[in-house]
Design a protein around this motif. Sequence first.
Motif, short mmCIF file in Angstrom:
data_model
loop_
_atom_site.label_atom_id
_atom_site.label_comp_id
_atom_site.label_asym_id
_atom_site.label_seq_id
_atom_site.Cartn_x
_atom_site.Cartn_y
_atom_site.Cartn_z
N THR A 182 -9.32 3.83 6.55
CA THR A 182 -8.85 4.95 5.74
C THR A 182 -9.58 4.92 4.39
O THR A 182 -10.16 3.91 4.00
CB THR A 182 -7.35 4.84 5.48
OG1 THR A 182 -7.10 3.69 4.65
CG2 THR A 182 -6.56 4.72 6.78
N TRP A 211 -8.29 4.64 1.52
CA TRP A 211 -7.69 3.58 0.70
C TRP A 211 -8.27 2.23 1.10
O TRP A 211 -8.59 1.40 0.22
CB TRP A 211 -6.17 3.57 0.90
CG TRP A 211 -5.44 2.62 0.00
CD1 TRP A 211 -4.97 2.87 -1.26
CD2 TRP A 211 -5.10 1.26 0.30
NE1 TRP A 211 -4.36 1.74 -1.77
CE2 TRP A 211 -4.42 0.75 -0.83
CE3 TRP A 211 -5.29 0.43 1.40
CZ2 TRP A 211 -3.94 -0.56 -0.89
CZ3 TRP A 211 -4.82 -0.87 1.35
CH2 TRP A 211 -4.15 -1.37 0.22
N GLU A 212 -8.42 1.98 2.38
CA GLU A 212 -8.99 0.71 2.83
C GLU A 212 -10.44 0.56 2.38
O GLU A 212 -10.86 -0.52 1.94
CB GLU A 212 -8.90 0.61 4.36
CG GLU A 212 -7.49 0.45 4.89
CD GLU A 212 -7.44 0.46 6.41
OE1 GLU A 212 -7.00 -0.54 6.99
OE2 GLU A 212 -7.85 1.47 7.00
N GLU A 228 -11.82 1.84 -0.21
CA GLU A 228 -11.85 1.56 -1.65
C GLU A 228 -11.53 0.10 -1.93
O GLU A 228 -12.13 -0.52 -2.82
CB GLU A 228 -10.86 2.48 -2.39
CG GLU A 228 -10.93 2.38 -3.89
CD GLU A 228 -12.34 2.64 -4.44
OE1 GLU A 228 -12.74 1.95 -5.40
OE2 GLU A 228 -13.04 3.51 -3.90
N ARG A 229 -10.58 -0.48 -1.18
CA ARG A 229 -10.29 -1.91 -1.34
C ARG A 229 -11.52 -2.75 -1.01
O ARG A 229 -11.84 -3.72 -1.70
CB ARG A 229 -9.15 -2.32 -0.40
CG ARG A 229 -7.81 -1.67 -0.64
CD ARG A 229 -7.20 -2.04 -1.99
NE ARG A 229 -7.69 -1.16 -3.04
CZ ARG A 229 -7.65 -1.43 -4.34
NH1 ARG A 229 -7.17 -2.58 -4.77
NH2 ARG A 229 -8.10 -0.58 -5.22
N PHE A 278 0.85 -1.18 0.00
CA PHE A 278 0.00 0.00 0.00
C PHE A 278 0.89 1.24 0.00
O PHE A 278 2.10 1.16 0.24
CB PHE A 278 -0.98 0.02 1.17
CG PHE A 278 -0.44 -0.47 2.50
CD1 PHE A 278 0.53 0.23 3.19
CD2 PHE A 278 -0.93 -1.64 3.06
CE1 PHE A 278 1.01 -0.22 4.41
CE2 PHE A 278 -0.46 -2.10 4.27
CZ PHE A 278 0.51 -1.39 4.96
N PRO A 279 0.34 2.42 -0.30
CA PRO A 279 1.14 3.64 -0.39
C PRO A 279 1.85 3.99 0.92
O PRO A 279 1.41 3.60 2.01
CB PRO A 279 0.11 4.71 -0.77
CG PRO A 279 -1.01 3.98 -1.37
CD PRO A 279 -1.08 2.66 -0.66
N GLU A 305 -0.26 5.57 3.51
CA GLU A 305 -1.11 4.60 4.21
C GLU A 305 -0.33 3.95 5.35
O GLU A 305 -0.85 3.78 6.45
CB GLU A 305 -1.60 3.55 3.21
CG GLU A 305 -2.68 2.64 3.75
CD GLU A 305 -4.04 3.31 3.84
OE1 GLU A 305 -4.95 2.71 4.46
OE2 GLU A 305 -4.22 4.44 3.32
#
Length: 413
Positions: A172, A174-175, A177-178, A11-12, A15
């Motif tokens: 987050t 990002w999470e 979106e996953r 992950f980025p 993140e």
Amino acid sequence: MIIMDDKYKSFPYEEYKEHNRKLQNEMKKLGLDALLLSTPENIYYSTGYRSWYTSSLFRPVYVLVPQEGDPAIVLRILEKSTVKFTSWTPNIYCWGTPSRNLGKLDAKDPVDAIQKIIKDLAPNTKTIGLEAGDGLQYFWSLSLLKDIIDSLPNISFVDGSKAIQFARMIKTPWEIERIRYVCKVTENAIYDTAKNIIPGISTEKDVSKGIAKRMAEGGVDKISYLTVTSGEMKYTTFNTYATDRVIQEGDLVLVDISGHIDGYASDLTRVFYMGNLAPQSEYLDMATVAYNSVVAGQSNMKPGIKVSDINKIMEGYISNTKYKDYLVHSSGHSIGLNVVEFPTINDDTHTLLEPNMVFAIEQGVYPFKKEEGAEHIYLSFRYEDEVLVTETGAEWITGPGKPLYDMNDLKKM
């Protein structure tokens, strides 16, 4: 020196920093100087390291998160390159067999490595938290844990579960979106497979294989479970895997499916009626009650509401119908790297809902012979979808679908 290139990272970098910021904030609240992590999901969360290697029960991997700075990972030297490839942490402590000459070893074994990490990164450590509470587990051998504790007599080891649970509880962007992605892949795989069920020919395993194939084609890289239930003999079971049983006309087929993409999980349940005629009105009634219970839960979710109150609403919906005696379980759970995470939706969980929590909310109606108990359930109607708590309420990540799909519904998809 870390190269800030996330091309191959799990992950980025942002993140990674956010995960550890949240972990360390929760550690400070609990008075933990360090947090010892052993489960693959928590190792991944704190470092980004993700490998099939962590499924081995004979090659211990640990992460020690200090109250300040980057976490440190402990593992055999053969995996050092994988850590560098997938993870952002610069602190890698390797052990292994010296005679193999595989590179510089930082320690002779995991116990030695953890002692060195504390000396190097957190010399004032007095208290270390462990994954010791409900919903978490210590992953390696208890004898190894004892050796670690015995080697550090001046340090107290306590339950640090809340630090990791509360850090992971709020997702987050990002999470989220996953989770959206894997849920949509899973939902599509269920429907596309159901359209191909042929009563009298298709088996439960055909259904599970079809769902698994379509999930893999959509990018799922791990499947937690593919449960398929059909026929009166199996309705009494909740979590059984698919069998060679041939699905018959008039059967109900209940699928409960979970897969992962980039570590993050889906969890959906749907019920299909495999009859050429319309389903019995009682079937539709029971399925609708289960479905409406879930809808009631979602519509009442908003920040500041107790998780236990959502359970009361969902269970209460069923309790106010003629199917009240067929309510047998609570109403779901948080979801993320694990299919079932903290907090779970039951009467004993008084945690307040907050924005960016994600839940799999579920309820069911399971008629059974009252004189013989729930082991004699003869029908199963369950509905489950994912929900995201927002600033003002909650939104559906999957669904809402239909309480009960029949073959005509499937033909129209």
